[in-house]
Motif scaffolding. Structure first.
Motif, short mmCIF file in Angstrom:
data_model
loop_
_atom_site.label_atom_id
_atom_site.label_comp_id
_atom_site.label_asym_id
_atom_site.label_seq_id
_atom_site.Cartn_x
_atom_site.Cartn_y
_atom_site.Cartn_z
N ALA A 156 0.82 -1.22 0.00
CA ALA A 156 0.00 0.00 0.00
C ALA A 156 0.85 1.27 0.00
O ALA A 156 0.31 2.37 0.14
N ARG A 157 2.18 1.11 -0.13
CA ARG A 157 3.13 2.22 -0.20
C ARG A 157 3.18 3.02 1.09
O ARG A 157 3.50 4.22 1.08
N GLU A 158 2.88 2.37 2.22
CA GLU A 158 2.97 3.05 3.51
C GLU A 158 4.40 3.04 4.03
O GLU A 158 4.72 3.77 4.99
N THR A 159 5.27 2.22 3.45
CA THR A 159 6.69 2.23 3.78
C THR A 159 7.49 2.32 2.48
O THR A 159 7.02 1.92 1.41
N ASP A 160 8.72 2.85 2.59
CA ASP A 160 9.56 3.06 1.41
C ASP A 160 10.56 1.94 1.19
O ASP A 160 10.86 1.58 0.06
N ILE A 161 11.11 1.44 2.29
CA ILE A 161 12.17 0.42 2.22
C ILE A 161 11.78 -0.75 3.10
O ILE A 161 11.41 -0.57 4.27
N LEU A 162 11.86 -1.96 2.54
CA LEU A 162 11.58 -3.17 3.32
C LEU A 162 12.88 -3.95 3.47
O LEU A 162 13.45 -4.44 2.49
N VAL A 163 13.38 -4.02 4.70
CA VAL A 163 14.57 -4.82 5.01
C VAL A 163 14.10 -6.23 5.34
O VAL A 163 13.23 -6.42 6.19
N ALA A 164 14.65 -7.22 4.64
CA ALA A 164 14.12 -8.58 4.78
C ALA A 164 15.24 -9.61 4.75
O ALA A 164 16.35 -9.36 4.28
N THR A 165 14.91 -10.78 5.27
CA THR A 165 15.78 -11.94 5.11
C THR A 165 15.30 -12.70 3.88
O THR A 165 14.51 -12.20 3.09
N SER A 166 15.75 -13.92 3.71
CA SER A 166 15.42 -14.66 2.49
C SER A 166 13.97 -15.08 2.40
O SER A 166 13.58 -15.72 1.43
N VAL A 167 13.12 -14.74 3.39
CA VAL A 167 11.69 -15.06 3.30
C VAL A 167 11.06 -14.36 2.10
O VAL A 167 9.98 -14.73 1.65
N ILE A 168 11.73 -13.34 1.57
CA ILE A 168 11.17 -12.57 0.46
C ILE A 168 11.45 -13.24 -0.88
O ILE A 168 11.03 -12.77 -1.94
N GLU A 169 12.16 -14.38 -0.83
CA GLU A 169 12.71 -14.96 -2.05
C GLU A 169 11.68 -15.28 -3.12
O GLU A 169 11.88 -14.98 -4.29
#
Length: 841
Positions: free
Chosen positions: A682-695
């Motif tokens: 929803a563009r409520e955040t600019d940067i998403l810091v993630a581990t490999s769960v985003i793969e």
């Protein structure tokens, strides 16, 4: 007179009448005294020279031994008068003599070889003489009671309960486990790489050099010993986290070190390598030295003793089940594979690389054959089941495809044709659809769901996470938006978050046949979920589901097996498809839709991190968003999660204080993960810091930057999956690869990522660089342990195994023939290790 002088000399010559062993010990004693008092050593040097002359005619049985003894005489005759150099030269003579001791028929004594103060038993600077580090000789035959391969590992000598607990971590519980416990490599001390040759310093290497610096570190940090060795072409740092090593080596020692090259702040280095003094006892054994995978508290000498004892104990008890299969083996394969007992011996203690390779081929073929027997058997059984044939109207299918807002690629049309042909058969389809990131797999699944609906049947679409399930529902709704309202399929969503009242309503609509396509997570296999007429099951990212989970959903078709379509965006090298998917037919989408803007991939060194951050800031200023992937932490998910949180806090505080930074990691509750992703979408955040769960599978069209920290720690296929999370909205996108310092292999992976975005090509390169372990070990459920295949295999063996399995099962589908009894027993044991715990059930 002329005859008396030699008689007198003979009587007065030291060592007259002594046996060779005593002569040798007296010689070493003379060298020890000369080394201790180099300023007054002339008498002892003369004595050593005389003893050497007496020893030569009695033990120089070969040219090599004679040359070594003559070289020692020559060295003693030209010793330096400088104290330090004189001691070093005496030491080299003693070392060379001890090195040939096993070759001249003299039993090695208890004195270790090396620096004379350490190796010949003296104390210096308060250091006691070290205990020698010795390795078991490959062919030593200790007295071991004969044991069955099924016997407990504690049946072997010196394997008590505490050692057995550590061995259990390596999956060694029986003598047979020890036999099949493959070394991860062998050390060949005759094959060294020059330190100054950068192209040779890759992966596992052996180097040789003189220790020019030795330091002990007792704080801060972990106690350790660091040395620097020099070989004439360059120097290298070596670190051991074992301070006892400082009592075993000294500056001036010449050593071999064998291990895996790593990058460090001071250049390439070795950490905790295997080591041996030049001329040391392990170098006289004549074979390759095995190096095993280990765990804390298990020394290599313990593992070597275990495998040696297991080989000696079980050789006569090993049952070889391959010879009865000779009639089914293709070509000359039977003649190329060594007998099982020989294969076990050469697996651990070969005298040549060729012996090891032949042994490994034999044992790899066994696993490949047992795997293929299971997969072919499973495929034959599924093909024999009754399914639901779907009436295929090709004109109606083309009518639907014409409603799509884009043209299909040739690969998509080919895959749809293959699937439609299967769906029209009365036997259940079992097919895997493989496609690279963004290749358009979902529309192929939608075409199949359309055929099922038009044939009066329902489709279940199962995704591994709620986020992906919601994504599939949105995408399918979009893909059917062009169809006339009266003909549009009814699509519903069922996840763990679906409320009870909604579930009850949905259950009634599903059972009545009102719902055409049900999309969901594991909630689809719950008891209360009943279909009216389930004809097609689509499973996304199928490697995340076990066999039991897939089969539970299939059971909901009430007697007749539904058609099964598995999909994965993880490109699998073609050579591995028979390993991972030997029970499935495979369709490939190896063509991308036209018009997609290529993702720009850049490589940044640590000092260039600010430049990478500038790209992130520029894209966010354009209204886009960015992912930041934290480095892979293998220790634990908890440590990885803490690292992600800390990195998000650092970026928010130090780098992007004016932007909105969020964090996503595997330790978060599902509800929190979904909320975080929903806010990012929803563009409520600019940067998403993630581990490999985003793969896998996340679809955020507005995200245009994927910044990967520690990129050299990931495999090519995983890096490609990360890269596929951006570039999905039509805007130019960027993949930024950050790594402070990288090994040559890591650097090659990063440069390959920059050079190509072809997922299948990258998968083949990943297989070449890292072996198939990443594909087999971490991505599959429902397969047995396949450790033999982790470091690659000859694909011709896979073809041979497939042919053999098909030939056996064509004649004996139930493996009940008496000649196949041992094969059947091995097959049952092998598949019992499947992750589901239920083998093929």
């Amino acid at each position: 007179m002329a005859t008396r002088r030699p008689q007198t000399t003979e009587r007065l010559t030291p060592g007259a009448g002594l046996p060779p062993a005593a002569l040798f010990e007296r010689l070493i004693d003379a060298l020890r005294r000369a080394w201790l008092t180099p300023d007054a050593s002339d008498r002892d040097i003369r004595l050593a020279d005389q003893l050497l002359h007496r020893l030569v005619p009695r033990v120089a049985a070969t040219h090599e031994v004679a040359s070594a003894l003559d070289d020692a005489i020559q060295r003693l005759g030209r010793l330096s008068q400088l104290r330090a150099e004189r001691r070093r030269e005496i030491e080299r003579v003693a070392t060379s003599l001890k090195a040939i001791q096993p070759h001249i028929g003299l039993a090695a004594g208890g004195t270790p070889v090396g620096k004379l103060n350490a190796a010949l038993g003296e104390k210096r600077a308060g250091r006691p003489a070290p205990t020698p580090v010795t390795l078991p000789a490959p062919r030593r035959q200790p007295a071991v009671t004969p044991l069955s391969p099924q016997a407990s590992i504690t049946s072997l000598p010196r394997i008590g309960s505490k050692v057995a607990e550590k061995l259990h971590k390596l999956r060694i519980d029986t003598v047979g486990d020890a036999l099949r416990f493959a070394p991860r490599r062998h050390i060949d001390y005759s094959n060294v790489v020059a330190i100054g040759e950068p192209l040779g310093l890759r992966g596992d290497v052996t180097v040789r050099g003189e220790i020019i610096e030795l330091r002990e570190h007792h704080g801060p940090g972990v106690p350790r010993v660091t040395v620097r060795i020099f070989d004439g072409t360059g120097s290298m740092r070596i670190t051991w986290f074992n301070t006892f090593i400082a009592r075993q080596i000294s500056e001036g020692d010449e050593i071999y070190a064998s291990g895996t090259i790593e990058g460090g702040y001071g250049g390439l280095q070795l950490t905790s390598p295997e080591w041996e003094r030049v001329g040391g006892p392990a170098l006289s054994t004549g074979g390759l030295i095995p190096v095993y995978p280990s765990t804390q508290g298990l020394a290599q000498k313990t593992l070597r003793a275990m495998t040696r004892n297991a080989l000696d104990a079980a050789t006569t008890k090993v049952e070889d089940w391959l010879p009865p299969l000779r009639p089914y083996l293709p070509g000359t394969l039977a003649d190329r594979l060594p007998p099982l007992t020989e294969a076990y011996e050469h697996l651990h203690y070969p005298t040549s690389l060729e012996q090891f390779q032949a042994a490994r081929a034999r044992l790899t073929f066994e696993d490949l054959l047992l795997l293929q027997v299971g997969l072919v058997k499973r495929k034959r059984e599924r093909k024999a089941e009754r399914g639901r044939a779907i009436a295929i109207d090709h004109d109606d299918l083309e009518t639907y495809l014409a409603t799509l807002p884009f043209a299909l690629t040739g690969a998509q049309r080919r895959s749809i044709a293959e699937l439609a042909a299967d769906l029209g058969q009365p036997r259940p389809m079992t097919r895997l659809l493989q496609g690279d990131v963004g290749s358009g797999k979902t529309v192929v699944a939608a075409a199949c769901a359309w055929l099922a609906k038009r044939g009066g049947m329902q489709t279940a679409v199962m995704a591994p996470t709620e986020i992906l399930a919601q994504q599939h529902e949105r995408n399918l709704t979009h893909l059917f938006a062009g169809v006339r309202p009266d003909d549009q399929p009814c699509i519903a969503l069922l996840t763990g978050a679906t409320k009870a009242a909604e579930r009850r309503n949905l259950a009634g609509r599903l059972a009545s046949g009102e719902v055409d396509i049900l999309v969901g997570t594991h909630a689809l296999i719950q008891r209360h979920v009943a279909f009216h007429k389930l004809g097609l099951v689509v499973i996304d990212e199928q490697h995340r589901f076990g066999v039991k989970q897939r089969d539970l959903l299939i059971e909901k078709s009430l007697g007749l097996q539904p058609h099964l379509l598995s999909m994965t965006a993880t490109p699998i090298p073609r050579t591995l498809n028979l390993v991972l998917h030997g029970d499935l037919d495979v369709s490939l989408i190896d063509e991308r839709p036209p018009g997609r803007i290529p993702i720009t991939t850049r490589r940044f060194l640590g000092p260039q991190r600010a430049e990478a951050y500038a790209v992130v800031r520029e894209e966010i200023a354009r209204g886009h968003q960015a992912f930041v992937i934290c480095p892979l932490v293998e220790a634990s998910a908890a440590i990885e999660a803490r690292a992600a949180v800390a990195e998000a806090e650092r970026l928010q505080r130090e780098v992007f204080p004016d932007l909105r930074v969020a964090v996503l990691h595997g330790r978060m509750a599902s509800r929190d993960k979904d909320a975080t992703m929903a806010a990012f979408r929803a563009r409520e955040t600019d940067i998403l810091v993630a581990t490999s769960v985003i793969e896998v599978g996340i679809d955020i069209p507005n995200a245009t930057v994927m910044l990967i920290e520690g990129a050299d720690r990931f495999g090519l296929s995983q890096l490609h999956q990360f890269r596929g999370r951006v570039g999905r909205g039509g805007a130019r996108s960027y993949c930024l690869l950050l790594a402070d310092e990288s090994t040559p292999d890591g650097e090659e992976r990063l440069q390959t990522m920059v050079a190509t975005d072809d997922g299948f090509l990258l998968a083949e390169k990943d297989l070449e660089l890292r072996g198939p372990g990443d594909f087999i070990g971490t991505r599959q459920s429902g397969l047995p342990e396949l450790g033999w295949l982790d470091h690659g295999f000859d694909t011709r063996l896979l073809d041979d195994a497939r042919q053999t399995a098909e030939a056996i099962l064509a004649h004996h589908p139930d493996l009940t023939h008496p000649d196949l009894n041992r094969l059947n027993e091995a097959y049952v044991r092998f598949w019992a290790s499947a992750q589901t715990g239920q083998g093929l059930s």
